[in-house]
Design an enzyme around this catalytic site. Structure first.
Site, PDB file in Angstrom:
ATOM      1  N   THR A   1      -1.219   0.358  12.338  1.00  0.00           N
ATOM      2  CA  THR A   1      -0.907  -1.068  12.211  1.00  0.00           C
ATOM      3  C   THR A   1      -1.807  -1.908  13.113  1.00  0.00           C
ATOM      4  O   THR A   1      -2.269  -1.427  14.161  1.00  0.00           O
ATOM      5  CB  THR A   1       0.575  -1.298  12.590  1.00  0.00           C
ATOM      6  OG1 THR A   1       0.788  -2.682  12.843  1.00  0.00           O
ATOM      7  CG2 THR A   1       0.959  -0.550  13.859  1.00  0.00           C
ATOM      8  N   ASP A   2      -1.994  -3.176  12.722  1.00  0.00           N
ATOM      9  CA  ASP A   2      -2.761  -4.090  13.586  1.00  0.00           C
ATOM     10  C   ASP A   2      -2.006  -4.398  14.880  1.00  0.00           C
ATOM     11  O   ASP A   2      -2.577  -4.923  15.829  1.00  0.00           O
ATOM     12  CB  ASP A   2      -3.100  -5.390  12.840  1.00  0.00           C
ATOM     13  CG  ASP A   2      -1.883  -6.185  12.396  1.00  0.00           C
ATOM     14  OD1 ASP A   2      -0.748  -5.701  12.552  1.00  0.00           O
ATOM     15  OD2 ASP A   2      -2.070  -7.308  11.875  1.00  0.00           O
ATOM     16  N   GLU A   3      -0.701  -4.043  14.917  1.00  0.00           N
ATOM     17  CA  GLU A   3       0.082  -4.354  16.117  1.00  0.00           C
ATOM     18  C   GLU A   3      -0.388  -3.555  17.331  1.00  0.00           C
ATOM     19  O   GLU A   3      -0.031  -3.883  18.461  1.00  0.00           O
ATOM     20  CB  GLU A   3       1.580  -4.145  15.856  1.00  0.00           C
ATOM     21  CG  GLU A   3       2.051  -5.063  14.746  1.00  0.00           C
ATOM     22  CD  GLU A   3       3.562  -5.140  14.558  1.00  0.00           C
ATOM     23  OE1 GLU A   3       4.302  -4.984  15.533  1.00  0.00           O
ATOM     24  OE2 GLU A   3       3.979  -5.364  13.412  1.00  0.00           O
TER      25      GLU A   3
ATOM     26  N   TYR B   1       7.689  -0.235  19.418  1.00  0.00           N
ATOM     27  CA  TYR B   1       7.143   0.173  18.118  1.00  0.00           C
ATOM     28  C   TYR B   1       5.616   0.256  18.186  1.00  0.00           C
ATOM     29  O   TYR B   1       5.024   1.297  17.862  1.00  0.00           O
ATOM     30  CB  TYR B   1       7.564  -0.820  17.014  1.00  0.00           C
ATOM     31  CG  TYR B   1       6.710  -0.732  15.760  1.00  0.00           C
ATOM     32  CD1 TYR B   1       6.783   0.396  14.934  1.00  0.00           C
ATOM     33  CD2 TYR B   1       5.809  -1.745  15.415  1.00  0.00           C
ATOM     34  CE1 TYR B   1       5.990   0.499  13.798  1.00  0.00           C
ATOM     35  CE2 TYR B   1       5.019  -1.645  14.278  1.00  0.00           C
ATOM     36  CZ  TYR B   1       5.112  -0.519  13.470  1.00  0.00           C
ATOM     37  OH  TYR B   1       4.324  -0.413  12.353  1.00  0.00           O
TER      38      TYR B   1
ATOM     39  N   LYS C   1       3.044   3.535  17.895  1.00  0.00           N
ATOM     40  CA  LYS C   1       1.977   3.671  16.892  1.00  0.00           C
ATOM     41  C   LYS C   1       0.615   3.848  17.574  1.00  0.00           C
ATOM     42  O   LYS C   1      -0.221   4.643  17.136  1.00  0.00           O
ATOM     43  CB  LYS C   1       1.948   2.437  15.972  1.00  0.00           C
ATOM     44  CG  LYS C   1       3.169   2.272  15.085  1.00  0.00           C
ATOM     45  CD  LYS C   1       3.336   3.361  14.037  1.00  0.00           C
ATOM     46  CE  LYS C   1       2.277   3.353  12.965  1.00  0.00           C
ATOM     47  NZ  LYS C   1       2.566   4.371  11.906  1.00  0.00           N
TER      48      LYS C   1
HETATM   49  P1  NAD Z   1       9.599   1.869   6.111  1.00  0.00           P
HETATM   50  O1  NAD Z   1      10.505   1.814   7.302  1.00  0.00           O
HETATM   51  O2  NAD Z   1       9.946   1.087   4.897  1.00  0.00           O
HETATM   52  O3  NAD Z   1       9.432   3.395   5.648  1.00  0.00           O
HETATM   53  C1  NAD Z   1       9.333   4.453   6.550  1.00  0.00           C
HETATM   54  C2  NAD Z   1       9.799   5.705   5.815  1.00  0.00           C
HETATM   55  O4  NAD Z   1       9.666   6.811   6.705  1.00  0.00           O
HETATM   56  C3  NAD Z   1      11.271   5.661   5.390  1.00  0.00           C
HETATM   57  O5  NAD Z   1      11.394   6.038   4.032  1.00  0.00           O
HETATM   58  C4  NAD Z   1      11.952   6.675   6.299  1.00  0.00           C
HETATM   59  O6  NAD Z   1      13.047   7.336   5.682  1.00  0.00           O
HETATM   60  C5  NAD Z   1      10.814   7.640   6.567  1.00  0.00           C
HETATM   61  N1  NAD Z   1      11.008   8.378   7.814  1.00  0.00           N
HETATM   62  C6  NAD Z   1      11.421   7.901   9.016  1.00  0.00           C
HETATM   63  N2  NAD Z   1      11.516   8.899   9.902  1.00  0.00           N
HETATM   64  C7  NAD Z   1      11.147  10.045   9.265  1.00  0.00           C
HETATM   65  C8  NAD Z   1      11.029  11.395   9.646  1.00  0.00           C
HETATM   66  N3  NAD Z   1      11.323  11.801  10.892  1.00  0.00           N
HETATM   67  N4  NAD Z   1      10.603  12.307   8.739  1.00  0.00           N
HETATM   68  C9  NAD Z   1      10.314  11.922   7.480  1.00  0.00           C
HETATM   69  N5  NAD Z   1      10.422  10.645   7.049  1.00  0.00           N
HETATM   70  C10 NAD Z   1      10.831   9.710   7.929  1.00  0.00           C
HETATM   71  O7  NAD Z   1       8.176   1.484   6.674  1.00  0.00           O
HETATM   72  P2  NAD Z   1       6.928   0.831   5.917  1.00  0.00           P
HETATM   73  O8  NAD Z   1       6.963  -0.624   6.108  1.00  0.00           O
HETATM   74  O9  NAD Z   1       6.817   1.401   4.554  1.00  0.00           O
HETATM   75  O10 NAD Z   1       5.737   1.390   6.826  1.00  0.00           O
HETATM   76  C11 NAD Z   1       5.095   2.620   6.505  1.00  0.00           C
HETATM   77  C12 NAD Z   1       3.993   2.872   7.515  1.00  0.00           C
HETATM   78  O11 NAD Z   1       3.055   1.805   7.492  1.00  0.00           O
HETATM   79  C13 NAD Z   1       4.501   2.973   8.951  1.00  0.00           C
HETATM   80  O12 NAD Z   1       3.788   4.002   9.593  1.00  0.00           O
HETATM   81  C14 NAD Z   1       4.145   1.627   9.559  1.00  0.00           C
HETATM   82  O13 NAD Z   1       3.916   1.740  10.934  1.00  0.00           O
HETATM   83  C15 NAD Z   1       2.882   1.280   8.802  1.00  0.00           C
HETATM   84  N6  NAD Z   1       2.599  -0.151   8.635  1.00  0.00           N
HETATM   85  C16 NAD Z   1       3.544  -0.994   8.123  1.00  0.00           C
HETATM   86  C17 NAD Z   1       3.234  -2.337   7.928  1.00  0.00           C
HETATM   87  C18 NAD Z   1       4.237  -3.295   7.321  1.00  0.00           C
HETATM   88  O14 NAD Z   1       3.970  -4.488   7.249  1.00  0.00           O
HETATM   89  N7  NAD Z   1       5.394  -2.840   6.843  1.00  0.00           N
HETATM   90  C19 NAD Z   1       1.965  -2.820   8.270  1.00  0.00           C
HETATM   91  C20 NAD Z   1       1.025  -1.921   8.804  1.00  0.00           C
HETATM   92  C21 NAD Z   1       1.352  -0.594   8.966  1.00  0.00           C
HETATM   93  P1  TYD Z   2       8.740  -8.598  10.876  1.00  0.00           P
HETATM   94  O1  TYD Z   2       8.911  -8.687   9.396  1.00  0.00           O
HETATM   95  O2  TYD Z   2       9.796  -7.923  11.678  1.00  0.00           O
HETATM   96  O3  TYD Z   2       7.304  -7.933  11.117  1.00  0.00           O
HETATM   97  P2  TYD Z   2       6.447  -7.780  12.490  1.00  0.00           P
HETATM   98  O4  TYD Z   2       7.325  -8.064  13.650  1.00  0.00           O
HETATM   99  O5  TYD Z   2       6.065  -6.334  12.431  1.00  0.00           O
HETATM  100  O6  TYD Z   2       5.313  -8.718  12.355  1.00  0.00           O
HETATM  101  O7  TYD Z   2       8.566 -10.059  11.427  1.00  0.00           O
HETATM  102  C1  TYD Z   2       7.542 -10.924  10.976  1.00  0.00           C
HETATM  103  C2  TYD Z   2       7.627 -12.208  11.777  1.00  0.00           C
HETATM  104  O8  TYD Z   2       8.859 -12.866  11.464  1.00  0.00           O
HETATM  105  C3  TYD Z   2       7.655 -11.978  13.287  1.00  0.00           C
HETATM  106  O9  TYD Z   2       6.926 -13.022  13.919  1.00  0.00           O
HETATM  107  C4  TYD Z   2       9.120 -12.080  13.648  1.00  0.00           C
HETATM  108  C5  TYD Z   2       9.647 -13.076  12.630  1.00  0.00           C
HETATM  109  N1  TYD Z   2      11.068 -12.896  12.238  1.00  0.00           N
HETATM  110  C6  TYD Z   2      11.955 -13.982  12.295  1.00  0.00           C
HETATM  111  O10 TYD Z   2      11.583 -15.107  12.698  1.00  0.00           O
HETATM  112  N2  TYD Z   2      13.248 -13.784  11.918  1.00  0.00           N
HETATM  113  C7  TYD Z   2      13.723 -12.586  11.499  1.00  0.00           C
HETATM  114  O11 TYD Z   2      14.937 -12.460  11.194  1.00  0.00           O
HETATM  115  C8  TYD Z   2      12.796 -11.489  11.415  1.00  0.00           C
HETATM  116  C9  TYD Z   2      13.256 -10.132  10.931  1.00  0.00           C
HETATM  117  C10 TYD Z   2      11.466 -11.687  11.786  1.00  0.00           C
END
Ligand code: NAD
Ligand code: TYD
Length: 337
Positions: free
Chosen positions: A125-127, A153, A157
């Site tokens: 992630t970019d985080e 988090y 990562k």
């Molecule tokens: P999500 O929480 O929707 O999905 C995560 C999945 O992993 C779930 O289905 C969960 O059941 C599974 N999981 C958790 N623990 C596990 C374990 N111990 N063994 C097997 N499976 C397990 O998350 P997401 O938003 O789909 O993110 C997926 C990946 O992408 C993550 O690694 C996250 O850090 C990365 N990512 C997410 C975003 C975003 O905006 N959502 C952006 C950049 C990177």
């Molecule tokens: P989020 O979807 O949790 O993603 P990330 O923290 O990984 O960027 O949040 C996106 C942005 O929205 C973040 O600045 C936090 C804000 N946010 C709210 O203002 N209210 C909420 O209830 C949530 C879940 C997030």
């Protein structure tokens, strides 16, 4: 070609399974997921009966199980999406983030080395880069921006990324890493900003915005994230890190107002609540490396993508209602009280 997709029942992993199963009928796509609160088999319904797809329930931190699975299946490529992914949960309980995101990645890498996997791809992630100031729009994260994390988090990562790089240097694990900005799109669990706001607006509940709502995120449609990972695992160089982002920066307040407008709901539903601890101000990605080296190009502009996403939630309210379990309700009540 046999590809393991860990976290395949989650938001991005699930979308990636849909994409790969339809694009590569001759590959075998195997989704592995522990089905935590965030994993949902209904997300995999569109592919569940396809011949080139298989789902396996399992935990990436279970070393014995993972080693046996790798011995049995002999994967060519592993794409690791499995993670605890919600910043707010990591602030309330960091431990599971350390276990899943760091130790789970290590187990997968050990099993990959043991069975000579051709490519281990870590979805990061970019985080991991921390945040950028709000008053300097020209500043972007590049692959060379130093790691500087804010939440448990992002720290978990970033730790995993460092381990993946160490496994490359020390054990010659053929790896790659992608660092993507915030995703949105179908099958997004309604604890994250966009799906939570859509769900609450639809049910006339308040929309909780942290702080003043001026934090900025760089939104990318999940489909574009999938095309980027597809390119990296096939054409990306081993040992490399690729940033992925859509140049769609919006403040949280802007995003929420777009959703309210799409759903024809009043702004009076917005409620400004206490800010998140350690809240990152701005994320913005420079994706020029993946564009110039691999020819990646996102197809979604945010204004179009968000319309599609709102429509998807309107048409798939059953999916949302089915995943709002007791655990979900408990977290929401505790967190927003
Ligand atoms: P999500 O929480 O929707 O999905 C995560 C999945 O992993 C779930 O289905 C969960 O059941 C599974 N999981 C958790 N623990 C596990 C374990 N111990 N063994 C097997 N499976 C397990 O998350 P997401 O938003 O789909 O993110 C997926 C990946 O992408 C993550 O690694 C996250 O850090 C990365 N990512 C997410 C975003 C975003 O905006 N959502 C952006 C950049 C990177
Ligand atoms: P989020 O979807 O949790 O993603 P990330 O923290 O990984 O960027 O949040 C996106 C942005 O929205 C973040 O600045 C936090 C804000 N946010 C709210 O203002 N209210 C909420 O209830 C949530 C879940 C997030």
């Amino acid at each position: 070609m046999k590809i393991l997709v860990t976290g395949g029942a989650g938001f991005i992993g699930g979308n990636f399974c849909h994409f790969m199963v339809s694009k590569y009928p001759n590959y075998k796509i195997i989704a592995l997921d522990a089905l935590t609160y965030a994993g949902n088999l209904e997300t995999l319904e569109p592919v569940m009966l396809k011949e080139n797809f298989k789902f396996i329930k399992g935990d990436i931190t279970d070393r014995r199980f993972i080693f046996e699975l790798f011995e049995l299946e002999k994967f060519d490529i592993v794409v690791n999406f499995a993670a605890e992914s919600h910043v707010d949960r990591s602030i309330e309980n960091p431990e599971i983030f350390i276990k899943t995101n760091i130790l789970g990645t290590q187990v997968l890498m050990d099993a990959s080395l043991n069975t000579n996997v051709n490519r281990f791809h870590q979805v990061s992630t970019d985080e991991v880069y921390g945040d950028l100031p709000l008053d300097d729009p020209a500043l972007l994260f590049t692959e060379n921006t130093p790691i500087s994390t804010s939440s448990p988090y992002s720290a978990s990562k970033a730790s995993a990324d460092l381990l993946v790089q160490a496994y490359f240097k020390t054990f010659k694990l053929p790896m790659s890493i992608s660092r993507c900005s915030n995703n949105y799109g179908p099958y997004h669990f309604p604890e994250k900003l966009i799906p939570l706001m859509i769900k609450n607006a639809l049910t006339n509940q308040t929309l909780p915005i942290y702080g003043k709502g001026d934090n900025v995120r760089d939104w990318l449609h999940v489909y574009d994230h999938c095309t980027a990972i597809d390119l990296i695992i096939h054409k990306g160089k081993v040992g490399e890190i690729y940033n992925i982002g859509g140049q769609n920066e919006r403040t949280n307040l802007e995003v929420v107002n777009i959703i309210l407008k799409e759903l024809n709901k009043p702004q009076s539903l917005i409620k400004f609540v206490s800010d998140r601890k350690g809240h990152d101000l701005r994320y913005a990605i420079d994706a020029s490396k993946i564009k110039s080296e691999l020819g990646w190009k996102p197809i979604y502009d945010f204004d179009i993508g968000i319309k599609h996403t709102v429509k998807w939630y309107l048409e798939n309210q059953k999916w949302v209602n089915n995943i709002i379990s007791g655990e979900y309700i408990r977290f929401m009540e505790k967190h927003y009280s």
